[in-house]
Design a protein around this motif. Structure first.
Motif, PDB file in Angstrom:
ATOM      1  N   ILE A 129       1.808  -0.388   3.094  1.00  0.00           N
ATOM      2  CA  ILE A 129       2.957  -0.793   2.277  1.00  0.00           C
ATOM      3  C   ILE A 129       3.342   0.330   1.311  1.00  0.00           C
ATOM      4  O   ILE A 129       4.518   0.623   1.094  1.00  0.00           O
ATOM      5  CB  ILE A 129       2.636  -2.093   1.508  1.00  0.00           C
ATOM      6  N   GLN A 130       2.332   0.999   0.753  1.00  0.00           N
ATOM      7  CA  GLN A 130       2.588   2.090  -0.190  1.00  0.00           C
ATOM      8  C   GLN A 130       3.166   3.314   0.515  1.00  0.00           C
ATOM      9  O   GLN A 130       4.125   3.930   0.027  1.00  0.00           O
ATOM     10  CB  GLN A 130       1.285   2.458  -0.907  1.00  0.00           C
ATOM     11  N   ASP A 131       2.602   3.679   1.667  1.00  0.00           N
ATOM     12  CA  ASP A 131       3.076   4.868   2.373  1.00  0.00           C
ATOM     13  C   ASP A 131       4.508   4.717   2.865  1.00  0.00           C
ATOM     14  O   ASP A 131       5.289   5.671   2.854  1.00  0.00           O
ATOM     15  CB  ASP A 131       2.146   5.194   3.547  1.00  0.00           C
ATOM     16  N   TYR A 132       4.870   3.521   3.293  1.00  0.00           N
ATOM     17  CA  TYR A 132       6.243   3.276   3.730  1.00  0.00           C
ATOM     18  C   TYR A 132       7.208   3.138   2.549  1.00  0.00           C
ATOM     19  O   TYR A 132       8.416   3.175   2.733  1.00  0.00           O
ATOM     20  CB  TYR A 132       6.316   1.999   4.572  1.00  0.00           C
ATOM     21  N   GLY A 133       6.654   2.948   1.340  1.00  0.00           N
ATOM     22  CA  GLY A 133       7.513   2.652   0.209  1.00  0.00           C
ATOM     23  C   GLY A 133       8.109   1.265   0.313  1.00  0.00           C
ATOM     24  O   GLY A 133       9.168   0.981  -0.255  1.00  0.00           O
ATOM     25  N   ARG A 134       7.406   0.388   1.037  1.00  0.00           N
ATOM     26  CA  ARG A 134       7.929  -0.952   1.325  1.00  0.00           C
ATOM     27  C   ARG A 134       7.822  -1.892   0.130  1.00  0.00           C
ATOM     28  O   ARG A 134       8.615  -2.822  -0.035  1.00  0.00           O
ATOM     29  CB  ARG A 134       7.170  -1.547   2.528  1.00  0.00           C
ATOM     30  N   GLY A 135       6.830  -1.691  -0.708  1.00  0.00           N
ATOM     31  CA  GLY A 135       6.626  -2.570  -1.845  1.00  0.00           C
ATOM     32  C   GLY A 135       5.867  -1.852  -2.933  1.00  0.00           C
ATOM     33  O   GLY A 135       5.548  -0.661  -2.821  1.00  0.00           O
ATOM     34  N   VAL A 136       5.568  -2.561  -3.991  1.00  0.00           N
ATOM     35  CA  VAL A 136       4.862  -1.996  -5.136  1.00  0.00           C
ATOM     36  C   VAL A 136       3.431  -2.519  -5.149  1.00  0.00           C
ATOM     37  O   VAL A 136       3.202  -3.727  -5.083  1.00  0.00           O
ATOM     38  CB  VAL A 136       5.571  -2.372  -6.452  1.00  0.00           C
TER      39      VAL A 136
END
Length: 724
Positions: free
Chosen positions: A491-498
């Protein structure tokens, strides 16, 4: 068909690495005993050599099994048997020094002798220790004497004499009694004057404190005498060996492997009763509606389980058993008979025969709620572990499918954003974490996996599209490990969420697989008669290339955490595998419609200026300074230091609960699930809701979601929501 040929053909079903491991072990097993035909290998020799071969041929990063390895196991085994170093004498260890360079030979097929000889001495010394603690606890302690005790085993040596060991016991028992004595004094002070409360003298309280310590010691040493047999000592021995490779390679005797699988799947075959330990007895705490115990009409809360028998086998007395021990013998295979001997409330003994049936622990499954704050409606998903029942493909419960259902329900309820809580989630199924990540990202890589031989394998979400594309926050802490870290990292690497949480997650970046040890099942049955080995075969890496091993995942938004001082992460284990990195996978960043740096700036400023988190940081720093200290045995000094620690803990417990609760509720369609005939279960769910409503960390996650929504609204030219 010849057994060996059938074995090799069956192996085609396994991954090539497992085939190579098992083939080597198969050949090694078939040579066992041929160098000494007069002494056939016992169960212990068979298990130990098979384990040794698997470690050498299959472990991700095997250490050489040589004399140096043997010496480390030798030292560690005594510490595993006697972690407080108050049973063995140093002379005992010296007397067995000849085995310090022979353990590697035992692993390679020599007769297994070391753990048996160490076990004999342990049993003898445990009996001596029993007499010692009983003698010491028969006399009053003087809590006015200025003396101290060191409780950290790393700073204590095995006693050089019987006299020194007795002095170690005296101080340890005095420390335990002092803790209880102070608690009893405090209870007397707070209850004095209340109707029916009997005020006791200090002398009476001191004796009561000693009696409580004796009860605890009796329980421990009853287990040593009645339950801790050669098979259990052997399990400790094998796991001392496997732990030298890494913390997660582990030997499971059959009953322990079954218990491990049950914990991962969330279901088991048993009688449908919750157990508790009380005054040396295993007692029925509650009976679950619809289970075999309830249906029989013969099992009631308060019954004491005296004996357990498997069908027609000889009953086993539960004296010396703890709850986990008892659970393991009461559970079993579906449709099998278990016979309990119960002591009823009137003191009579009653035999009860029950047929095991499936019991579902749905409290270990994912659950969701809705948090309403002002104009915002936030979906909250709690996932305790990435569960899956690998032994039953028809089991309707697995974490990926269940999370998808919860997400869809929240989406249908038109939530403004979703918070996924992975705090204290120790991991689980790798397959399921990939499927769950795929609910929030378009098809693409989720994690990279590499074994010791091959190139990294990119494991992907192969389904196009996403189930939910709205604002997302993921909560983690020090105990979020393995699969939790894979999810958070993706999720972090994709910038999908915090990602929100403590300074880092746990740091477990390794993958394990169970391998059966029984050659009669061609090593393919993971629940084999000789046991199983959970083997570290691979490491996983983020799609950005770095491993989560040791370093874990560093959240986008760091919040002061009250567990920070405990030093219980992967990096605190001496045998942990190192951090490394590989090439980055090819993937496309998510286009979230907001600037992550802005969200981080807003959140960091809010947390930095929050008096609650300032105090949590202050109190946890103080606890870190108090940890691993030398403790006073003089009551006034003890009270002074204890007050500092207790006040800090109480302050933290108060701080992490909000003064004004959030509005948290179940979805309408979930009411039947959470409000059932099991009143205890219903009450536990209601308490869970209440806890969520008071949680300052959940509150911060909700604020982050509101920040995201505000930023998206600003980008779209809409009026920003108010952040509460």
């Amino acid at each position: 068909m010849p057994k060996a040929l059938k074995y090799m053909l069956d192996m085609k079903r396994l991954p090539i690495l497992i085939v190579m491991i098992v083939a080597g072990v198969f050949l090694a097993f078939n040579t066992m005993g041929k160098t000494n035909a007069k002494i056939p290998p016992s169960k212990y020799e068979k298990i130990l050599q098979i384990v040794g071969e698997i470690l050498s041929q299959g472990h991700y990063s095997p250490k050489d099994i040589n004399d140096d390895f043997s010496k480390k196991v030798f030292t560690k085994y005594f510490e595993e048997l006697d972690p407080d170093k108050n049973i063995f004498l140093q002379s005992d260890i010296t007397s067995l020094d000849k085995y310090s360079t022979r353990i590697d030979d035992e692993i390679k097929g020599a007769p297994v002798q070391f753990f048996l000889e160490a076990g004999k001495i342990f049993n003898k010394r445990a009996e001596e220790a029993t007499a010692v603690y009983k003698e010491i606890l028969s006399k009053p302690f003087d809590f006015s004497v200025n003396e101290t005790i060191v409780t950290d085993p790393k700073k204590v040596n095995f006693a050089s004499s019987v006299t020194e060991r007795k002095e170690q016991w005296r101080k340890r028992l005095k420390y335990l009694a002092l803790q209880r004595f102070v608690d009893l004094q405090d209870a007397r002070a707070s209850n004095k004057g209340k109707e029916g409360f009997v005020v006791k003298t200090d002398a009476e309280l001191e004796k009561e404190a000693r009696d409580k310590v004796k009860t605890t010691m009796d329980r421990i040493f009853d287990r040593y005498r009645l339950k801790f047999n050669d098979d259990e000592k052997f399990s400790v021995y094998v796991n001392t060996i496997t732990s030298m490779m890494d913390p997660y390679t582990e030997f499971f005797p059959p009953v322990d492997k079954r218990y491990f699988d049950e914990q991962l799947s969330g279901s088991f075959y048993g009688i449908g009763a919750q157990l508790t330990y009380e005054e040396g007895n295993i007692k029925i705490a509650s009976v679950l509606p619809g289970g075999p115990a309830q249906k029989s009409g013969e099992v009631e809360a308060g019954d004491i389980i005296v004996k357990v028998a498997q069908g027609k086998e000889t009953p086993v007395e539960l004296t010396g058993y703890d709850v986990t021990d008892a659970v393991k013998v009461i559970r079993g295979q579906k449709g099998t008979e278990v016979k309990l001997t119960l002591r009823k409330k009137d003191g009579t003994l009653k035999p009860v025969s029950l047929i095991r049936d499936k019991i579902v622990q749905d409290e270990s499954y994912v659950r969701s709620a809705v948090i309403n704050q002002g104009t915002s409606k936030i979906g909250y998903i709690f996932l305790p572990e990435f569960y899956a029942n690998f032994d039953d493909p028809n089991d309707p419960h697995r974490s990926s499918a269940d999370v998808a259902k919860e997400v869809q329900k929240l989406k249908d309820d038109k939530v403004d954003g979703i918070v996924i809580d992975l705090r204290n989630n120790g991991g689980g199924s790798l397959y399921d974490v990939i499927q769950i990540a795929g609910l929030f990202i378009d098809q693409g890589p989720v994690v990279q996996v590499k074994d010791r031989e091959g190139q990294p394998q990119v494991m992907r979400d192969k389904d196009g599209g996403v189930l939910y594309d709205g604002p997302l926050a993921v909560m983690v802490n020090e105990f979020s490990a393995s699969a939790s870290e894979i999810f958070a990292a993706a999720i972090q690497d994709y910038g999908r969420g915090v990602i929100i949480g403590s300074t880092s997650t746990y740091g477990k970046g390794t993958v394990q697989r169970p391998i059966g040890l029984d050659p009669t099942s061609n090593f393919l049955a993971t629940n084999s008669d000789l046991g199983s080995l959970k083997l570290t075969l691979q490491k996983f890496y983020r799609i950005s290339g770095g491993s989560t091993q040791l370093k874990g995942v560093v959240p986008d938004l760091v919040i002061p955490d009250y567990y920070e001082y405990l030093k219980m992460r992967e990096r605190d284990n001496n045998n942990a595998l190192p951090w490394d990195e590989i090439s980055k996978a090819s993937y496309k960043l998510w286009q979230p419609g907001y600037d992550l740096q802005t969200i981080k700036t807003l959140g960091s400023a809010r947390i930095a200026n929050d008096s609650v988190f300032q105090l949590i940081r202050k109190e946890t720093n103080m606890l870190a300074q108090q940890d691993d200290k030398v403790y006073p045995l003089q009551i006034d000094q003890f009270r002074k230091e204890q007050k500092i620690t207790r006040d800090a803990v109480k302050e933290i417990e108060k701080l992490v609960k909000m003064d004004k609760n959030m509005q948290v509720s179940f979805l309408k369609q979930d009411e039947q699930r959470y409000v059932s005939a099991d009143k205890d279960k219903t009450e536990r769910y209601k308490q869970w809701l209440n806890n969520v409503s008071k949680d300052v960390y959940v509150d911060q996650a909700v604020k982050v979601i509101n920040d995201i929504v505000n930023q998206q609204n600003i980008a779209k030219g809409k009026t920003a929501q108010k952040t509460f």
